[in-house]
Design an enzyme around this catalytic site. Sequence first.
Site, PDB file in Angstrom:
ATOM      1  N   LEU A  35       0.820  -1.216   0.000  1.00  0.00           N
ATOM      2  CA  LEU A  35       0.000   0.000   0.000  1.00  0.00           C
ATOM      3  C   LEU A  35       0.852   1.264   0.000  1.00  0.00           C
ATOM      4  O   LEU A  35       0.623   2.205   0.768  1.00  0.00           O
ATOM      5  CB  LEU A  35      -0.982   0.007   1.181  1.00  0.00           C
ATOM      6  CG  LEU A  35      -2.010  -1.127   1.186  1.00  0.00           C
ATOM      7  CD1 LEU A  35      -2.967  -0.967   2.372  1.00  0.00           C
ATOM      8  CD2 LEU A  35      -2.783  -1.185  -0.119  1.00  0.00           C
ATOM      9  N   ALA A  81       5.545  -2.970  -8.102  1.00  0.00           N
ATOM     10  CA  ALA A  81       6.665  -2.205  -8.661  1.00  0.00           C
ATOM     11  C   ALA A  81       6.506  -0.736  -8.334  1.00  0.00           C
ATOM     12  O   ALA A  81       5.386  -0.222  -8.254  1.00  0.00           O
ATOM     13  CB  ALA A  81       6.735  -2.384 -10.179  1.00  0.00           C
ATOM     14  N   THR A  98      12.404  -2.264  -4.544  1.00  0.00           N
ATOM     15  CA  THR A  98      11.188  -3.011  -4.882  1.00  0.00           C
ATOM     16  C   THR A  98      11.335  -3.795  -6.173  1.00  0.00           C
ATOM     17  O   THR A  98      11.040  -4.996  -6.226  1.00  0.00           O
ATOM     18  CB  THR A  98       9.989  -2.046  -4.995  1.00  0.00           C
ATOM     19  OG1 THR A  98       9.774  -1.419  -3.734  1.00  0.00           O
ATOM     20  CG2 THR A  98       8.733  -2.799  -5.407  1.00  0.00           C
ATOM     21  N   THR A 122       7.734  -4.136 -18.549  1.00  0.00           N
ATOM     22  CA  THR A 122       7.304  -2.962 -19.306  1.00  0.00           C
ATOM     23  C   THR A 122       8.065  -2.831 -20.614  1.00  0.00           C
ATOM     24  O   THR A 122       9.224  -3.272 -20.724  1.00  0.00           O
ATOM     25  CB  THR A 122       7.523  -1.684 -18.477  1.00  0.00           C
ATOM     26  OG1 THR A 122       7.286  -0.525 -19.289  1.00  0.00           O
ATOM     27  CG2 THR A 122       8.950  -1.613 -17.948  1.00  0.00           C
ATOM     28  N   ASP A 123       7.451  -2.185 -21.599  1.00  0.00           N
ATOM     29  CA  ASP A 123       8.136  -1.930 -22.867  1.00  0.00           C
ATOM     30  C   ASP A 123       9.233  -0.887 -22.722  1.00  0.00           C
ATOM     31  O   ASP A 123      10.094  -0.752 -23.595  1.00  0.00           O
ATOM     32  CB  ASP A 123       7.141  -1.485 -23.945  1.00  0.00           C
ATOM     33  CG  ASP A 123       6.484  -0.143 -23.648  1.00  0.00           C
ATOM     34  OD1 ASP A 123       6.471   0.289 -22.487  1.00  0.00           O
ATOM     35  OD2 ASP A 123       5.958   0.480 -24.600  1.00  0.00           O
ATOM     36  N   GLU A 124       9.241  -0.158 -21.604  1.00  0.00           N
ATOM     37  CA  GLU A 124      10.242   0.891 -21.427  1.00  0.00           C
ATOM     38  C   GLU A 124      11.657   0.344 -21.289  1.00  0.00           C
ATOM     39  O   GLU A 124      12.623   1.091 -21.443  1.00  0.00           O
ATOM     40  CB  GLU A 124       9.891   1.765 -20.222  1.00  0.00           C
ATOM     41  CG  GLU A 124       8.613   2.566 -20.413  1.00  0.00           C
ATOM     42  CD  GLU A 124       8.434   3.655 -19.375  1.00  0.00           C
ATOM     43  OE1 GLU A 124       9.439   4.273 -18.990  1.00  0.00           O
ATOM     44  OE2 GLU A 124       7.288   3.881 -18.960  1.00  0.00           O
ATOM     45  N   TYR A 147      13.801   3.969 -13.471  1.00  0.00           N
ATOM     46  CA  TYR A 147      12.667   3.037 -13.426  1.00  0.00           C
ATOM     47  C   TYR A 147      12.857   1.917 -14.431  1.00  0.00           C
ATOM     48  O   TYR A 147      12.793   0.725 -14.094  1.00  0.00           O
ATOM     49  CB  TYR A 147      11.354   3.767 -13.706  1.00  0.00           C
ATOM     50  CG  TYR A 147      10.256   2.834 -14.166  1.00  0.00           C
ATOM     51  CD1 TYR A 147       9.781   1.820 -13.333  1.00  0.00           C
ATOM     52  CD2 TYR A 147       9.702   2.944 -15.446  1.00  0.00           C
ATOM     53  CE1 TYR A 147       8.783   0.943 -13.756  1.00  0.00           C
ATOM     54  CE2 TYR A 147       8.706   2.082 -15.872  1.00  0.00           C
ATOM     55  CZ  TYR A 147       8.250   1.080 -15.025  1.00  0.00           C
ATOM     56  OH  TYR A 147       7.272   0.213 -15.457  1.00  0.00           O
ATOM     57  N   LYS A 151      13.561  -2.241 -13.878  1.00  0.00           N
ATOM     58  CA  LYS A 151      12.696  -3.275 -14.468  1.00  0.00           C
ATOM     59  C   LYS A 151      13.513  -4.180 -15.394  1.00  0.00           C
ATOM     60  O   LYS A 151      13.307  -5.394 -15.429  1.00  0.00           O
ATOM     61  CB  LYS A 151      11.538  -2.638 -15.230  1.00  0.00           C
ATOM     62  CG  LYS A 151      10.526  -1.922 -14.360  1.00  0.00           C
ATOM     63  CD  LYS A 151       9.824  -2.871 -13.391  1.00  0.00           C
ATOM     64  CE  LYS A 151       8.846  -3.797 -14.083  1.00  0.00           C
ATOM     65  NZ  LYS A 151       8.082  -4.634 -13.127  1.00  0.00           N
ATOM     66  N   TYR A 204       5.294  17.923 -21.235  1.00  0.00           N
ATOM     67  CA  TYR A 204       6.755  18.000 -21.322  1.00  0.00           C
ATOM     68  C   TYR A 204       7.197  18.338 -22.745  1.00  0.00           C
ATOM     69  O   TYR A 204       6.694  17.773 -23.727  1.00  0.00           O
ATOM     70  CB  TYR A 204       7.381  16.665 -20.934  1.00  0.00           C
ATOM     71  CG  TYR A 204       7.358  16.359 -19.450  1.00  0.00           C
ATOM     72  CD1 TYR A 204       7.670  17.328 -18.508  1.00  0.00           C
ATOM     73  CD2 TYR A 204       7.063  15.076 -18.998  1.00  0.00           C
ATOM     74  CE1 TYR A 204       7.668  17.045 -17.154  1.00  0.00           C
ATOM     75  CE2 TYR A 204       7.063  14.782 -17.644  1.00  0.00           C
ATOM     76  CZ  TYR A 204       7.362  15.772 -16.726  1.00  0.00           C
ATOM     77  OH  TYR A 204       7.361  15.484 -15.388  1.00  0.00           O
ATOM     78  N   ASP A 269      11.228  19.787 -20.524  1.00  0.00           N
ATOM     79  CA  ASP A 269      11.223  18.332 -20.655  1.00  0.00           C
ATOM     80  C   ASP A 269      12.000  17.688 -19.517  1.00  0.00           C
ATOM     81  O   ASP A 269      12.920  18.287 -18.951  1.00  0.00           O
ATOM     82  CB  ASP A 269      11.849  17.932 -21.991  1.00  0.00           C
ATOM     83  CG  ASP A 269      11.247  16.654 -22.551  1.00  0.00           C
ATOM     84  OD1 ASP A 269      10.498  15.985 -21.810  1.00  0.00           O
ATOM     85  OD2 ASP A 269      11.521  16.324 -23.716  1.00  0.00           O
ATOM     86  N   ARG A 270      11.647  16.449 -19.177  1.00  0.00           N
ATOM     87  CA  ARG A 270      12.355  15.751 -18.116  1.00  0.00           C
ATOM     88  C   ARG A 270      13.644  15.141 -18.671  1.00  0.00           C
ATOM     89  O   ARG A 270      13.744  14.861 -19.879  1.00  0.00           O
ATOM     90  CB  ARG A 270      11.476  14.674 -17.489  1.00  0.00           C
ATOM     91  CG  ARG A 270      11.253  13.445 -18.332  1.00  0.00           C
ATOM     92  CD  ARG A 270      10.309  12.487 -17.612  1.00  0.00           C
ATOM     93  NE  ARG A 270      10.045  11.304 -18.422  1.00  0.00           N
ATOM     94  CZ  ARG A 270       8.942  10.564 -18.304  1.00  0.00           C
ATOM     95  NH1 ARG A 270       8.007  10.898 -17.438  1.00  0.00           N
ATOM     96  NH2 ARG A 270       8.774   9.489 -19.047  1.00  0.00           N
TER      97      ARG A 270
END
Length: 333
Positions: A35, A81, A98, A122-124, A147, A151, A204, A269-270
């Site tokens: 949580l 995640a 995590t 993830t596709d990232e 991130y 993954k 962004y 933009d990040r």
Amino acid sequence: MDILVCGGAGFIGSAFIRNYLKNNINCNITNVDALTVGSNLENLKELQNISNYKFIKDNIRNDSLIDNLVKNTDVTINFAAESHVDRSISNPKPFVETNILGTYSILEAIRKYDKQFIHVSTDEIYGDAEGKSSFNENSQINPSNPYAATKAGADHLVSSYHRTYGINCITTRCTNNFGPNQFPEKLIPKTIIRSIKNLKIPLYGDGMQIRSWIYVNDHVQAIENLISKGIPGDVYNITAYEEITNKTIVQKILDILKKPYSMIEYVGDRPGHDKRYSIDCSKIENQIDWEPQFNFDDALKQTVMWYLENQSWWEPLIDENTLHPQPWTINSK
């Protein structure tokens, strides 16, 4: 069948639980979730009095708990995640803990008791898709942010456990999900909520980053199919092939809500922002007899209407960043 769902109070995990119990009334599901940010037991409120569903508040890094739960279940599915890219850039440590160490805890129990494991990725992890090409399951992994890197690390760990220990595991790599119950910090719910409140919609850069989108119910149905039909050790991409710019997504939401495009506000933009994600999922379509069922525009309208009709769900979840996002800084928390 007894299923352990890790991270089942989150957006995608809770959608899986609701969908699976509807399709499999004789199944038992145990949901363990810490949580943290993005998790919400309101997503599963309708199941709280159902005898074949059980919730445990705890962390997947609790080795003894995970060991005991895996021992008594047939399949473990890991949705747990840290998943928000902006948060990973500001503070990568929880993502390492995590996404990598949590996956390790599950894998140790899986190999000990020889159970089936579905690892939701993830596709990232593929990184930026240049030109018009799309990544397949054999494409090089090249993550661009903490991130995605964590993954990718978890993906490699799962693969190594299959090769070294022969565990029965499947890895899924899905594109951007959307639908009801998604946490307000994500693009689509944030845009809907800020539009409802007549606040500017931050984008962004130039807003031309391309993402491939899938309605969450299509994603979780693919995972359900893989439990019985997936090949151990294999990776499966999952997408609905809906490649759309962030700007177009925002404009579509504004159109549904009959709001002006002048609400869009372009911001800095990040760091390390990928311009395009694109994957091919012909493997799962051909092997598992799955294809997306939801039309993007229809599902987006349904999603907007859900947020309009369920303000009591999201009002307690919105924070200062949702209402008053600040310009990007790497050191922001």
